[in-house]
Design a protein around this motif. Structure first.
Motif, mmCIF file in Angstrom:
data_model
loop_
_atom_site.group_PDB
_atom_site.id
_atom_site.type_symbol
_atom_site.label_atom_id
_atom_site.label_comp_id
_atom_site.label_asym_id
_atom_site.label_seq_id
_atom_site.Cartn_x
_atom_site.Cartn_y
_atom_site.Cartn_z
ATOM 1 N N GLY A 1 13.264 4.476 -17.782
ATOM 2 C CA GLY A 1 13.040 3.535 -18.868
ATOM 3 C C GLY A 1 11.591 3.107 -19.006
ATOM 4 N N TYR A 2 11.379 2.118 -19.855
ATOM 5 C CA TYR A 2 10.026 1.689 -20.214
ATOM 6 C C TYR A 2 9.317 0.991 -19.054
ATOM 7 N N TYR A 3 10.060 0.213 -18.280
ATOM 8 C CA TYR A 3 9.483 -0.505 -17.135
ATOM 9 C C TYR A 3 10.195 -0.035 -15.862
ATOM 10 N N PRO A 4 9.809 1.088 -15.287
ATOM 11 C CA PRO A 4 10.534 1.635 -14.135
ATOM 12 C C PRO A 4 10.436 0.728 -12.908
ATOM 13 N N VAL A 5 11.550 0.114 -12.578
ATOM 14 C CA VAL A 5 11.582 -0.871 -11.493
ATOM 15 C C VAL A 5 11.125 -0.265 -10.173
ATOM 16 N N PHE A 6 11.451 1.002 -9.944
ATOM 17 C CA PHE A 6 11.111 1.626 -8.663
ATOM 18 C C PHE A 6 9.615 1.541 -8.388
ATOM 19 N N GLN A 7 8.785 1.867 -9.371
ATOM 20 C CA GLN A 7 7.339 1.752 -9.189
ATOM 21 C C GLN A 7 6.852 0.312 -9.380
ATOM 22 N N TRP A 8 7.492 -0.406 -10.297
ATOM 23 C CA TRP A 8 7.026 -1.758 -10.625
ATOM 24 C C TRP A 8 7.257 -2.767 -9.501
ATOM 25 N N LEU A 9 8.075 -2.427 -8.545
ATOM 26 C CA LEU A 9 8.203 -3.297 -7.377
ATOM 27 C C LEU A 9 6.843 -3.504 -6.717
ATOM 28 N N SER A 10 5.938 -2.551 -6.891
ATOM 29 C CA SER A 10 4.575 -2.683 -6.362
ATOM 30 C C SER A 10 3.918 -3.964 -6.851
ATOM 31 N N TYR A 11 4.131 -4.316 -8.112
ATOM 32 C CA TYR A 11 3.501 -5.513 -8.672
ATOM 33 C C TYR A 11 3.992 -6.781 -7.975
ATOM 34 N N LEU A 12 5.287 -6.860 -7.704
ATOM 35 C CA LEU A 12 5.793 -8.053 -7.042
ATOM 36 C C LEU A 12 5.298 -8.140 -5.608
ATOM 37 N N LEU B 1 7.686 9.939 -5.606
ATOM 38 C CA LEU B 1 9.140 10.075 -5.555
ATOM 39 C C LEU B 1 9.744 10.005 -6.952
ATOM 40 N N ALA B 2 9.211 9.108 -7.787
ATOM 41 C CA ALA B 2 9.713 9.000 -9.160
ATOM 42 C C ALA B 2 9.444 10.286 -9.936
ATOM 43 N N GLY C 1 0.813 -1.206 0.000
ATOM 44 C CA GLY C 1 0.000 0.000 0.000
ATOM 45 C C GLY C 1 0.848 1.257 0.000
ATOM 46 N N GLY C 2 1.863 1.277 0.850
ATOM 47 C CA GLY C 2 2.741 2.438 0.911
ATOM 48 C C GLY C 2 3.525 2.644 -0.375
ATOM 49 N N TRP C 3 3.986 1.538 -0.977
ATOM 50 C CA TRP C 3 4.790 1.636 -2.191
ATOM 51 C C TRP C 3 3.936 2.125 -3.370
ATOM 52 N N ILE C 4 2.718 1.614 -3.474
ATOM 53 C CA ILE C 4 1.827 2.037 -4.555
ATOM 54 C C ILE C 4 1.494 3.523 -4.426
ATOM 55 N N MET C 5 1.332 3.994 -3.208
ATOM 56 C CA MET C 5 0.987 5.396 -2.996
ATOM 57 C C MET C 5 2.203 6.315 -3.131
ATOM 58 N N PRO D 1 -2.143 3.495 -19.152
ATOM 59 C CA PRO D 1 -1.199 2.370 -19.194
ATOM 60 C C PRO D 1 0.244 2.867 -19.334
ATOM 61 N N HIS D 2 1.136 2.214 -18.628
ATOM 62 C CA HIS D 2 2.569 2.527 -18.643
ATOM 63 C C HIS D 2 2.873 3.933 -18.140
ATOM 64 N N SER D 3 1.983 4.502 -17.333
ATOM 65 C CA SER D 3 2.296 5.774 -16.690
ATOM 66 C C SER D 3 2.925 5.548 -15.320
ATOM 67 N N ALA D 4 2.725 4.347 -14.748
ATOM 68 C CA ALA D 4 3.283 3.986 -13.434
ATOM 69 C C ALA D 4 2.865 4.955 -12.342
ATOM 70 N N THR D 5 1.668 5.520 -12.473
ATOM 71 C CA THR D 5 1.098 6.338 -11.401
ATOM 72 C C THR D 5 0.401 5.417 -10.395
ATOM 73 N N THR D 6 -0.023 5.998 -9.299
ATOM 74 C CA THR D 6 -0.734 5.201 -8.295
ATOM 75 C C THR D 6 -1.985 4.561 -8.887
ATOM 76 N N LEU D 7 -2.757 5.324 -9.655
ATOM 77 C CA LEU D 7 -3.989 4.778 -10.224
ATOM 78 C C LEU D 7 -3.698 3.720 -11.281
ATOM 79 N N ASP D 8 -2.631 3.911 -12.050
ATOM 80 C CA ASP D 8 -2.233 2.889 -13.025
ATOM 81 C C ASP D 8 -1.816 1.610 -12.308
ATOM 82 N N LEU D 9 -1.009 1.737 -11.272
ATOM 83 C CA LEU D 9 -0.569 0.560 -10.512
ATOM 84 C C LEU D 9 -1.749 -0.161 -9.883
#
Length: 412
Positions: A198-209, A158-159, A149-153, A293-301
């Motif tokens: 880059g295309y798949y920003p790991v910093f935000q995409w950690l939310s998915y894992l 931060l990015a 929850g914290g990471w998605i928000m 899609p691919h905006s890596a915002t909170t709502l996208d995540l």
């Protein structure tokens, strides 16, 4: 894309045998593979002149890749204790295994990065995500929910603050191409691209894992869990998407961003529906209100995570139905899903062979996609029926076992 659901102890439930694997997880992974192939081979817009989104763009863009990432977290949870996370020393061994498997994936991704191909290859980012999630593998559900929850928000904010600073550097800390072995000579730019620019920003995409770890830590064998995943994921996805569209269209977000871009006629409305990659999301906090899609915002995540969770729930329910009717309904998808690293790699290599070249005579984009998808399904079914691992899956599995200390030579 390489994790295989671990074997479960055979037992009986209501007089029916429980399958040795959670076939629904593999089926969801196969669906993600076919979805990514669709975005690679089929148009997401009607044409360059008419940027009207196609159903492929509206359905799969951003969602297929996110499903891959969430399933990575699910697979890691299932291989590290399921609903009871491993503890030291087993947890340390599991982390070493995951790290070595990530290195295999990274090596494959860096090798593919040397190909000339008009695709955003996910494998290096995928490998880095495996490494980033290592500290979370020993956490229980409550901790994971708090972190997710914290990471998605927080991570999109931060990015948003850091990305302009990275892009303003001289030269800009962005690769502009798929990571390859040559990029190891410029580690700062490589890491900035992987994590932020880059295309798949790991910093935000950690939310998915983290979301995937939560799903994998549930008792997936319980009757109501897939239903909760399907219903809960659908509700989150709809609410997040609705809020994003409302913010853009009813609250003035899109108008403010169009004024900021100062590019009359630019089809921002279409881009917000399909893919926001390529637009510098800076200069206005309205960018963070989008669910594009691919905006890596909170709502996208939230939206793409919700879709992924709902798909996983649906696939698990189909797996239950398959057991009940005693017909392997998921075989075509789960076969491909059990060897996605090998199939994805071959797919990228084949696509690179047609880069800047016309399709063979008589071939269409639809035909090319059908050939890739059908090949993946057929090869996957053969391998799963023969109980074989894909070649790259075998290598990643061996690395995992080596990290866990399970490849020690026998003592005579």
């Amino acid at each position: 894309m390489t994790s295989r659901t671990p074997a479960r102890t055979s037992r009986k439930t209501a007089g029916r045998p429980v399958t040795a694997r959670l076939h629904g997880i593999d089926a969801a992974r196969g669906l993600a593979l076919l979805g990514m192939m669709a975005t690679h081979l089929l148009p997401t817009f009607e044409s360059n002149a008419d940027l009207t989104p196609t159903w492929i763009g509206l359905t799969f863009s951003g969602r297929a890749a996110a499903l891959f990432a969430v399933l990575a977290g699910v697979g890691l949870a299932l291989s590290t204790g399921k609903h009871k996370p491993l503890q030291a020393p087993d947890l340390s061994a599991a982390r070493r295994g995951v790290a070595l498997r990530a290195l295999v994936i990274a090596a494959v991704g860096l090798s593919l990065g040397g190909l000339e191909v008009n695709l955003a290859i996910i494998l290096v980012h995928y490998a880095v995500l495996f490494l980033c999630v290592l500290p979370f593998l020993g956490m229980g559900l409550k901790q994971l929910c708090a972190w997710a929850g914290g990471w998605i928000m927080g991570s999109p904010v931060l990015a948003y603050l850091l990305r302009p600073w990275l892009l303003a550097a001289e030269p800009p800390m962005q690769l502009g191409h798929n990571p390859s072995w040559e990029d190891l000579s410029t580690p700062a730019s490589l890491l900035a691209d992987l994590f932020f620019t880059g295309y798949y920003p790991v910093f935000q995409w950690l939310s998915y894992l983290l979301v995937g770890l939560i799903v994998g830590r549930l008792v997936l064998g319980r009757a109501m869990v897939p239903v909760v995943l399907l219903v809960g994921g659908s509700i989150v996805a709809v609410l997040a998407r609705t809020l994003g569209v409302t913010a853009m269209e009813s609250w003035g977000g899109r108008a403010a961003l169009e004024e900021l871009l100062n590019s009359p006629g630019y089809p921002l409305e279409s881009v917000l529906q399909v893919n926001l990659t390529g637009i510098a999301q800076e200069g206005s906090w309205w960018w963070l209100a989008s669910a594009a899609p691919h905006s890596a915002t909170t709502l996208d995540l939230l939206h793409t995570s919700g879709v992924a969770v709902a798909v996983i729930g649906a696939c698990l329910l189909l797996g239950r139905l398959a057991e009940w009717v005693d017909v392997d309904l998921l075989l075509p998808l789960r076969g491909a899903g059990a060897m996605t690293l090998s199939l994805y790699t071959v797919h990228v290599w084949v696509v690179s062979g047609f880069y800047l070249k016309p399709l063979p005579a008589g071939w269409t984009e639809d035909g090319m996609y059908f050939a890739h998808a059908a090949s993946a399904v057929i090869v996957g079914m053969v391998f799963v029926l023969r109980k074989w691992r894909g070649p790259l899956e075998w290598l990643a599995h061996a690395a995992n076992r080596a990290g866990r200390g399970e490849l020690r030579p026998s003592v005579r």
